[in-house]
Design an enzyme around this catalytic site. Structure first.
Site, PDB file in Angstrom:
ATOM      1  N   GLN A  15      55.958  27.446  16.285  1.00 44.29           N
ATOM      2  CA  GLN A  15      56.525  26.080  15.482  1.00 44.29           C
ATOM      3  C   GLN A  15      55.418  25.135  15.353  1.00 44.29           C
ATOM      4  O   GLN A  15      54.663  25.046  16.007  1.00 44.29           O
ATOM      5  CB  GLN A  15      57.965  26.035  15.922  1.00 44.29           C
ATOM      6  CG  GLN A  15      58.168  24.774  17.308  1.00 44.29           C
ATOM      7  CD  GLN A  15      59.362  24.309  17.387  1.00 44.29           C
ATOM      8  OE1 GLN A  15      60.736  25.427  17.091  1.00 44.29           O
ATOM      9  NE2 GLN A  15      58.837  23.305  18.589  1.00 44.29           N
ATOM     10  N   ILE A  17      52.792  22.243  14.750  1.00 42.56           N
ATOM     11  CA  ILE A  17      51.316  22.274  14.008  1.00 42.56           C
ATOM     12  C   ILE A  17      50.364  23.391  14.653  1.00 42.56           C
ATOM     13  O   ILE A  17      49.772  23.592  14.443  1.00 42.56           O
ATOM     14  CB  ILE A  17      50.373  21.015  14.721  1.00 42.56           C
ATOM     15  CG1 ILE A  17      51.222  19.636  14.692  1.00 42.56           C
ATOM     16  CG2 ILE A  17      48.909  20.978  14.737  1.00 42.56           C
ATOM     17  CD1 ILE A  17      50.627  18.595  15.489  1.00 42.56           C
ATOM     18  N   TYR A 146      53.326   9.868  28.259  1.00 39.84           N
ATOM     19  CA  TYR A 146      52.646  10.605  26.810  1.00 39.84           C
ATOM     20  C   TYR A 146      51.519  10.295  26.460  1.00 39.84           C
ATOM     21  O   TYR A 146      50.312  10.844  26.378  1.00 39.84           O
ATOM     22  CB  TYR A 146      54.172  10.279  25.809  1.00 39.84           C
ATOM     23  CG  TYR A 146      53.011  11.602  24.733  1.00 39.84           C
ATOM     24  CD1 TYR A 146      53.198  12.695  24.609  1.00 39.84           C
ATOM     25  CD2 TYR A 146      52.608  10.948  23.440  1.00 39.84           C
ATOM     26  CE1 TYR A 146      52.797  13.585  23.884  1.00 39.84           C
ATOM     27  CE2 TYR A 146      52.301  11.516  22.474  1.00 39.84           C
ATOM     28  CZ  TYR A 146      51.857  12.919  22.447  1.00 39.84           C
ATOM     29  OH  TYR A 146      52.311  13.865  21.578  1.00 39.84           O
ATOM     30  N   LYS A 150      47.893  12.170  27.306  1.00 39.29           N
ATOM     31  CA  LYS A 150      47.628  12.303  26.265  1.00 39.29           C
ATOM     32  C   LYS A 150      45.576  11.591  26.001  1.00 39.29           C
ATOM     33  O   LYS A 150      44.625  12.130  25.329  1.00 39.29           O
ATOM     34  CB  LYS A 150      47.984  12.139  25.234  1.00 39.29           C
ATOM     35  CG  LYS A 150      48.879  12.949  24.337  1.00 39.29           C
ATOM     36  CD  LYS A 150      48.267  14.079  24.169  1.00 39.29           C
ATOM     37  CE  LYS A 150      49.325  15.006  23.791  1.00 39.29           C
ATOM     38  NZ  LYS A 150      49.121  16.419  23.612  1.00 39.29           N
ATOM     39  N   PRO A 182      59.674  20.300  14.679  1.00 38.74           N
ATOM     40  CA  PRO A 182      60.899  20.635  14.973  1.00 38.74           C
ATOM     41  C   PRO A 182      61.159  19.588  16.348  1.00 38.74           C
ATOM     42  O   PRO A 182      62.291  19.544  16.495  1.00 38.74           O
ATOM     43  CB  PRO A 182      61.372  22.273  15.323  1.00 38.74           C
ATOM     44  CG  PRO A 182      59.716  23.270  14.511  1.00 38.74           C
ATOM     45  CD  PRO A 182      58.940  21.149  14.280  1.00 38.74           C
TER      46      PRO A 182
HETATM   47  N1  LIG Z   1      54.471  16.240  16.140  1.00 42.55           N
HETATM   48  C1  LIG Z   1      53.991  14.360  16.539  1.00 42.55           C
HETATM   49  O1  LIG Z   1      54.463  13.813  16.031  1.00 42.55           O
HETATM   50  C2  LIG Z   1      52.816  14.997  17.458  1.00 42.55           C
HETATM   51  C3  LIG Z   1      52.168  14.046  17.274  1.00 42.55           C
HETATM   52  C4  LIG Z   1      50.892  14.302  17.920  1.00 42.55           C
HETATM   53  C5  LIG Z   1      50.164  14.958  18.704  1.00 42.55           C
HETATM   54  N2  LIG Z   1      51.286  15.550  18.974  1.00 42.55           N
HETATM   55  C6  LIG Z   1      50.744  16.886  20.301  1.00 42.55           C
HETATM   56  O2  LIG Z   1      50.499  18.717  19.005  1.00 42.55           O
HETATM   57  C7  LIG Z   1      51.837  18.645  20.067  1.00 42.55           C
HETATM   58  C8  LIG Z   1      52.646  20.613  19.085  1.00 42.55           C
HETATM   59  O3  LIG Z   1      53.500  19.700  19.232  1.00 42.55           O
HETATM   60  P1  LIG Z   1      54.620  19.926  17.783  1.00 42.55           P
HETATM   61  O4  LIG Z   1      55.777  18.599  17.196  1.00 42.55           O
HETATM   62  O5  LIG Z   1      53.636  20.441  16.869  1.00 42.55           O
HETATM   63  O6  LIG Z   1      55.308  21.389  18.171  1.00 42.55           O
HETATM   64  P2  LIG Z   1      56.689  21.213  18.833  1.00 42.55           P
HETATM   65  O7  LIG Z   1      56.600  20.405  20.407  1.00 42.55           O
HETATM   66  O8  LIG Z   1      57.898  21.524  17.296  1.00 42.55           O
HETATM   67  O9  LIG Z   1      56.964  22.568  19.744  1.00 42.55           O
HETATM   68  C9  LIG Z   1      56.410  22.923  20.432  1.00 42.55           C
HETATM   69  C10 LIG Z   1      55.756  24.064  20.930  1.00 42.55           C
HETATM   70  O10 LIG Z   1      55.201  24.651  22.490  1.00 42.55           O
HETATM   71  C11 LIG Z   1      56.412  25.519  22.683  1.00 42.55           C
HETATM   72  N3  LIG Z   1      56.362  25.729  24.153  1.00 42.55           N
HETATM   73  C12 LIG Z   1      56.708  24.446  24.906  1.00 42.55           C
HETATM   74  N4  LIG Z   1      56.088  24.461  26.038  1.00 42.55           N
HETATM   75  C13 LIG Z   1      55.297  25.616  26.559  1.00 42.55           C
HETATM   76  C14 LIG Z   1      54.970  26.370  27.275  1.00 42.55           C
HETATM   77  N5  LIG Z   1      54.952  26.127  28.894  1.00 42.55           N
HETATM   78  N6  LIG Z   1      53.997  27.149  27.104  1.00 42.55           N
HETATM   79  C15 LIG Z   1      53.611  27.314  25.866  1.00 42.55           C
HETATM   80  N7  LIG Z   1      54.228  27.324  24.414  1.00 42.55           N
HETATM   81  C16 LIG Z   1      55.317  25.769  24.984  1.00 42.55           C
HETATM   82  C17 LIG Z   1      57.304  25.720  21.935  1.00 42.55           C
HETATM   83  O11 LIG Z   1      57.866  26.542  22.390  1.00 42.55           O
HETATM   84  C18 LIG Z   1      56.749  24.845  20.662  1.00 42.55           C
HETATM   85  O12 LIG Z   1      56.777  26.792  19.728  1.00 42.55           O
HETATM   86  C19 LIG Z   1      52.180  19.048  20.679  1.00 42.55           C
HETATM   87  O13 LIG Z   1      50.460  18.503  22.307  1.00 42.55           O
HETATM   88  C20 LIG Z   1      52.086  17.849  20.704  1.00 42.55           C
HETATM   89  O14 LIG Z   1      52.283  16.558  21.705  1.00 42.55           O
HETATM   90  C21 LIG Z   1      52.564  16.131  18.300  1.00 42.55           C
END
Ligand SMILES: NC(=O)c1ccc[n+]([C@@H]2O[C@H](COP(=O)([O-])OP(=O)(O)OC[C@H]3O[C@@H](n4cnc5c(N)ncnc54)[C@H](O)[C@@H]3O)[C@@H](O)[C@H]2O)c1
Length: 244
Positions: A15, A17, A146, A150, A182
């Site tokens: 899901q 990014i 966090y 990061k 999500p």
């Molecule tokens: N959403 C934001 O605002 C944001 C901003 C900057 C960085 N990020 C980073 O982008 C990345 C993705 O975040 P997002 O918000 O797009 O997605 P999300 O957090 O909504 O989804 C995370 C996905 O990771 C999977 N996951 C969780 N634990 C796992 C594991 N042990 N092994 C494999 N998969 C696993 C989940 O099943 C899910 O599909 C993360 O590293 C997050 O820190 C997100």
């Protein structure tokens, strides 16, 4: 087709990014192995051209090695898995710290260590690590664990880049601002006043809105493609102006 002929491995592709990036790279002709810890989320890809799926928990080193063994060629690795803990250092626990560093940092170390021999044998590859503007570019309140994790992603990225830049390996990080995914929705819903919480997230974005996952995917496509052939060891912020 900017990624025709390329093979890509993506973690946390179920899901957000990760999913948006898989779809964008597959649309550009890449053959993508989309992995996630959740088999349910991977069902989304049934029938999507150029995408195969595999369950992969990036906290499981043996599982990482087993998946990589099945791939004779890996042009691009996108390390997307990560977790957010709220709170300052005063609320931090050792369990949360360990979990976040395992998922946000150690998983990238394991994934890169596993794919590098395949990339080196092929003469090169592109590694894309998920950082965040939080911690790696800017300090944000209540994101102690966090932000620290990061920021470590950036150090890991530069270290790999420095060691392998002469061997055709490019290792870069991306640093998004707040993206409406999500997990963000779940975190917003966990606040006492979710409506106000969403307003607060939006308020710190100078563009006055959150990003959509599809607005982060193009930088992943760029770094996976040969267009980014001179980019190595860098952090690409894509943050709606939060770090201006
Ligand atoms: N959403 C934001 O605002 C944001 C901003 C900057 C960085 N990020 C980073 O982008 C990345 C993705 O975040 P997002 O918000 O797009 O997605 P999300 O957090 O909504 O989804 C995370 C996905 O990771 C999977 N996951 C969780 N634990 C796992 C594991 N042990 N092994 C494999 N998969 C696993 C989940 O099943 C899910 O599909 C993360 O590293 C997050 O820190 C997100």
């Amino acid at each position: 087709m900017r990624l025709q002929g390329k093979t890509v491995l993506v973690t946390a592709a179920g899901q957000g990014i990760g999913r948006a990036s898989v779809l964008a790279m597959a649309a550009e002709g890449a053959k993508v192995l989309a992995t996630d810890v959740s088999s349910n989320l991977l069902e989304f890809y049934a029938g999507v051209a150029n995408v195969h799926t595999a369950v992969l928990d990036v906290l499981d080193k043996a599982a990482i090695l087993a998946i990589v063994k099945t791939m004779p060629r890996i042009d691009t690795l996108f390390n997307c898995a990560g977790v957010v803990h709220n709170g300052s250092i005063l609320q931090a626990t050792d369990d949360d710290w360990n979990f976040a560093f395992n998922l946000n940092v150690r998983s990238q170390y394991w994934m890169i260590q596993a794919v590098l021999p395949t990339m080196l044998a092929a003469g090169g590859g592109s590694i894309i690590n998920m950082a965040s503007v939080c911690g790696s570019v800017k300090g944000l309140p209540n994101r102690f664990i966090y932000g620290a994790s990061k920021a470590a992603v950036v150090g890991l990225t530069k270290a790999v880049a420095a060691d392998f830049v002469g061997k055709g390996i490019r290792c870069n990080a991306i640093a998004p601002g707040t993206v409406d995914t999500p997990s963000l929705g779940e975190r917003i819903n966990s606040y006492a006043d979710p409506v106000q919480a969403r307003k607060d997230f939006v308020a710190r974005q100078p563009m006055g809105r959150l990003a959509q996952a599809g607005e982060i995917a193009p930088i992943v496509v760029y770094l996976a493609s040969d267009e980014s052939v001179f980019a190595c060891g860098q952090v690409f912020s894509i943050d709606g102006g939060i770090t201006i």
